[in-house]
Design a protein around this motif. Sequence first.
Motif, short mmCIF file in Angstrom:
data_model
loop_
_atom_site.label_atom_id
_atom_site.label_comp_id
_atom_site.label_asym_id
_atom_site.label_seq_id
_atom_site.Cartn_x
_atom_site.Cartn_y
_atom_site.Cartn_z
N VAL A 162 -8.98 2.84 1.13
CA VAL A 162 -8.34 2.44 2.38
C VAL A 162 -9.15 1.40 3.15
O VAL A 162 -8.95 1.20 4.34
N GLN A 217 -2.10 5.69 2.53
CA GLN A 217 -3.14 4.70 2.86
C GLN A 217 -2.90 4.09 4.24
O GLN A 217 -3.86 3.86 4.99
N ARG A 262 0.85 -1.20 0.00
CA ARG A 262 0.00 0.00 0.00
C ARG A 262 0.87 1.24 0.00
O ARG A 262 2.10 1.14 0.10
#
Length: 274
Positions: A243, A214, A210
């Motif tokens: 998210v 995030q 990620r």
Amino acid sequence: MTQPTLTLNDGKRIPQLGFGVWKLADEDAPETVGLALEVGYRSIDTAAAYGNEAGVGRAIAASGIPREELFVATKLWNDAHGTDEALRAFDASLKRLGLDYVDLYLVHWPVPQRNAYVETWKALMRLREDGRARSIGVSNFTVAHLKRVIDETGSTPSVNQIELHPRFQQRELRAFHAEAGIVTEAWSPLGQGAALEDPVIRGIADKHGRTAAQVILRWHLDLGQVAIPKSQNPARIRENADVFGFSLDEADHAAIAGLDTPDGRIGPHPDTFG
Ligand code: NAD
């Protein structure tokens, strides 16, 4: 996009992820806020002081999204403390937004040197009774400011919107919010971008595949607070809304907890600002 919400102390619900619009020019607001609504944000955080309520209102009108699906928040600026001033400022905000109610109206700063925040809070209580502000809250209030409002009016703000990011975690204030039933809303949730460079955050981001933004937003959501990241960049607007498909583990949380520093504050101190 799934929309997790928190229940406020007045029974209303607030989306945990919102779109912040500080420093967004009024003329850019229709396009940028329009995109945010298109990618799934349903909560917008503006303020009289941002000078973009009209542009935000145009984006909302153009989106075609039913009003009841949106959560619109704005704030009363420091020059509008006092009963009449507050009521007038609210009318002006509503007019600029082109709405007949807001979901949340906040006192932007306590401005303690004016000593009018309790009176201002009472004006907000009237607006809630009228139904023109569905929920009311404050921003940048310390424990002392909150206690005074609660003691003198018997009314507890539903939200306190405060500076909060990994380098400035506001533990004492968050503990008081939990005790008093106030929802914590994080402004500058990404530390205005600075927190994104932190090696600990980057390491956690790599581990989960990620981005740093995030990871930080996920951290806010996991702590049970509202986060209102801002971006004008379309890719980042999308990234910050994406998210909900991963989770942080205990080790991640412990590592982020360790990033809190006594000098982590970026913005002004509420006791002196205004
Ligand atoms: P933020 O922490 O949301 O950071 C925004 C900045 O981070 C952007 O301008 C961009 O430079 C960068 N950024 C955003 N997403 C990114 C991404 N995915 N990747 C890389 N960089 C990224 O800071 P903010 O704008 O100060 O705060 C958010 C919102 O909080 C404001 O827009 C406003 O609505 C609210 N706010 C309220 C107060 C208050 O006094 N109540 C004060 C400041 C901000």
